[in-house]
Write an enzyme that holds these catalytic residues in place. Sequence first.
Site, PDB file in Angstrom:
ATOM      1  N   HIS A 100      -3.234  -5.299   1.921  1.00 28.54           N
ATOM      2  CA  HIS A 100      -2.605  -5.527   3.125  1.00 28.54           C
ATOM      3  C   HIS A 100      -2.328  -7.089   3.373  1.00 28.54           C
ATOM      4  O   HIS A 100      -3.232  -7.451   3.978  1.00 28.54           O
ATOM      5  CB  HIS A 100      -3.290  -4.684   4.336  1.00 28.54           C
ATOM      6  CG  HIS A 100      -3.207  -3.335   4.063  1.00 28.54           C
ATOM      7  ND1 HIS A 100      -2.281  -2.342   5.063  1.00 28.54           N
ATOM      8  CD2 HIS A 100      -3.764  -2.479   3.409  1.00 28.54           C
ATOM      9  CE1 HIS A 100      -2.336  -1.366   4.811  1.00 28.54           C
ATOM     10  NE2 HIS A 100      -3.273  -1.055   3.688  1.00 28.54           N
TER      11      HIS A 100
ATOM     12  N   CYS B 228       0.811  -1.216   0.029  1.00 32.21           N
ATOM     13  CA  CYS B 228       0.100  -0.176   0.059  1.00 32.21           C
ATOM     14  C   CYS B 228       0.634   1.421  -0.130  1.00 32.21           C
ATOM     15  O   CYS B 228       1.507   1.672  -1.029  1.00 32.21           O
ATOM     16  CB  CYS B 228      -0.939  -0.232   1.218  1.00 32.21           C
ATOM     17  SG  CYS B 228      -2.564   0.742   0.772  1.00 32.21           S
TER      18      CYS B 228
ATOM     19  N   GLU C 289      -0.624  -8.260   5.240  1.00 31.18           N
ATOM     20  CA  GLU C 289      -0.229  -8.831   6.944  1.00 31.18           C
ATOM     21  C   GLU C 289      -1.746  -8.514   7.568  1.00 31.18           C
ATOM     22  O   GLU C 289      -1.560  -9.093   9.060  1.00 31.18           O
ATOM     23  CB  GLU C 289       0.734  -7.617   7.428  1.00 31.18           C
ATOM     24  CG  GLU C 289      -0.002  -6.249   7.638  1.00 31.18           C
ATOM     25  CD  GLU C 289      -0.252  -5.433   6.428  1.00 31.18           C
ATOM     26  OE1 GLU C 289      -0.183  -5.767   5.362  1.00 31.18           O
ATOM     27  OE2 GLU C 289      -0.659  -4.209   6.560  1.00 31.18           O
TER      28      GLU C 289
HETATM   29  N1  GLN Z   1      -3.330   6.641   1.006  1.00 31.86           N
HETATM   30  C1  GLN Z   1      -2.259   6.064   1.562  1.00 31.86           C
HETATM   31  C2  GLN Z   1      -0.983   6.931   0.886  1.00 31.86           C
HETATM   32  O1  GLN Z   1      -1.289   7.503   0.036  1.00 31.86           O
HETATM   33  C3  GLN Z   1      -2.043   4.747   1.608  1.00 31.86           C
HETATM   34  C4  GLN Z   1      -3.121   4.031   2.312  1.00 31.86           C
HETATM   35  C5  GLN Z   1      -2.538   2.513   2.959  1.00 31.86           C
HETATM   36  O2  GLN Z   1      -1.257   2.422   3.037  1.00 31.86           O
HETATM   37  N2  GLN Z   1      -3.418   2.115   3.561  1.00 31.86           N
HETATM   38  O3  GLN Z   1      -0.025   6.841   1.264  1.00 31.86           O
END
Ligand code: GLN
Length: 194
Positions: free
Chosen positions: A173, A82, A175
């Site tokens: 995610h 992410c 994890e």
């Molecule tokens: N929206 C976040 C970003 O732009 C990422 C979201 C997340 O890691 N769950 O960094």
Amino acid sequence: MVETSPTIGVLAIQGDYDAHARRLEESGARAVLVRKPEQLDSLDGIVIPGGESSTMLKFLERDGFLEKLTEFVRVKPSFGTCAGAILLAKNVENPAQKSLAAIDMTVKRNAYGRQIDSHIHEVTSKLSGGPLEMVFIRAPKISATGAGVDVLAEDGDEPVLVRQGKTMAATFHPELSEDKRVHEEFVRMVREHL
Ligand code: GLN
């Protein structure tokens, strides 16, 4: 044969780094929480967790951490989830920001809009063992990948798990799911690179 336990760092500035450390340990690695650039010297690989990529960048821009991490991911295996995937991408949009440029891809931040900013999907992947549960939280979208990037899983026609050589990134995610296969895959990548 006894398999070696590689030492894998988890960038622990913010976000869900503890869950990553647990999954790595369950997958046969030694996990170390990383908060200082000099800790990178003793690692075989690194996980960059989810969180807020712009906040992590601000922290990394102190004490030469960003330069040192950029060099680390150039030579050692890394896995970003992410926000971590955003940091590893070569190009970042919505808005544009600096990155470690370890994977030849373009990533659009916060790409799902507010109604579906968090969702769970079961997705087929190139990892053996059947579909993977994927938890998406304010996830980015991978809008373009270069020729050297292997797409390991797609949700619809969007790449959600990609690998380029020793670098892997997920827009979800892993994890947060019970399934350990994605972490096991990364531990295998790190072992192969020792
Ligand atoms: N929206 C976040 C970003 O732009 C990422 C979201 C997340 O890691 N769950 O960094």
